[in-house]
Design a protein around this motif. Structure first.
Motif: not given
Length: 226
Positions: A156-175
């Motif tokens: 949005n040209p009026f709201y340029k302050e935006i997180e452009r990327g995204d992510y997934l987080t997977i936490t391994f307690l063990d394998e």
């Protein structure tokens, strides 16, 4: 003639409706009667005032008439201007919605995928290469985090302050055990896969990258993903 008769004739006399003989009699009486002369002067003054008032009203009406016409033209002009502004606003709103309001499946070629493993916390990031885009991870209808689609929008040209990327987080307690992105602890059997759907401009169709979730714990899974 008596004063009462003369005074009754004065209105007609002033309007020039009396006969020659009556005029002569009235004028002779006025020469001799001061009270009737005063009465005549008072009548003349009153008649002049009435005529002036009538004339003034007519003049005012004549002066107001052009303003009435001008007011009608102004109202028409305002209505026309508002109508044009509504059309312009509708066109701009449609163009704006078309530009920023509809997401499309991102292309693998237009996106940078990175994976980072820090003490068993695996973060898979998706970043657009074009500064005018941003991407979000879309889930399937059943909300399964293992099947995702990367969706791209124009910034949005009026709201340029935006997180452009995204992510997934997977936490391994063990394998064999993970804390999934939705916060649930899951045991891995080795068959679970993460499926990432993107567009493939070269093949002009959707393309799916699959990686065994258990392999993300090692470099093997990360290489398969990238």
């Amino acid at each position: 003639m008596k004063c009462e008769i003369i005074r009754d004739l004065l209105p007609s006399y002033l309007d020039e409706l009396t006969s020659v003989e009556s005029n002569q009699a009235i004028e002779e009486h006025l020469q001799e009667c001061q009270e009737c002369r005063k009465h005549l002067e008072a009548m003349k003054t009153e008649m002049v005032s009435e005529r002036y008032v009538r004339k003034t009203v007519e003049e005012i009406q004549e002066e107001i008439y052009p303003f009435k016409k001008l007011k009608k033209k102004t109202v028409r002009s305002i209505i026309k201007t508002v109508f044009i502004c509504m059309i312009i606003f509708s066109i701009i709103a449609t163009a704006y919605e078309s530009y920023v309001g509809t997401g499309v499946t991102a292309d693998f070629e237009d996106m940078k995928i990175t994976s980072l493993n820090e003490d068993g916390v695996v973060t898979i990031s998706f970043e657009p290469k074009d500064n005018g885009d941003y991407v979000r991870i879309g889930r399937t209808a059943d909300g399964d985090w293992k099947t995702v689609e990367i969706v791209k929008w124009n910034v949005n040209p009026f709201y340029k302050e935006i997180e452009r990327g995204d992510y997934l987080t997977i936490t391994f307690l063990d394998e064999n055990t993970i804390v999934a992105p939705d916060g649930q602890v899951e045991k891995l059997t080795g068959d679970e896969t993460l499926e990432i759907t993107c567009a493939d401009s070269k093949k002009e169709k959707l393309s799916v990258k699959k990686v065994n979730i258990k392999d993300l714990y090692t470099e093997t899974g990360i290489k398969e993903l990238l």
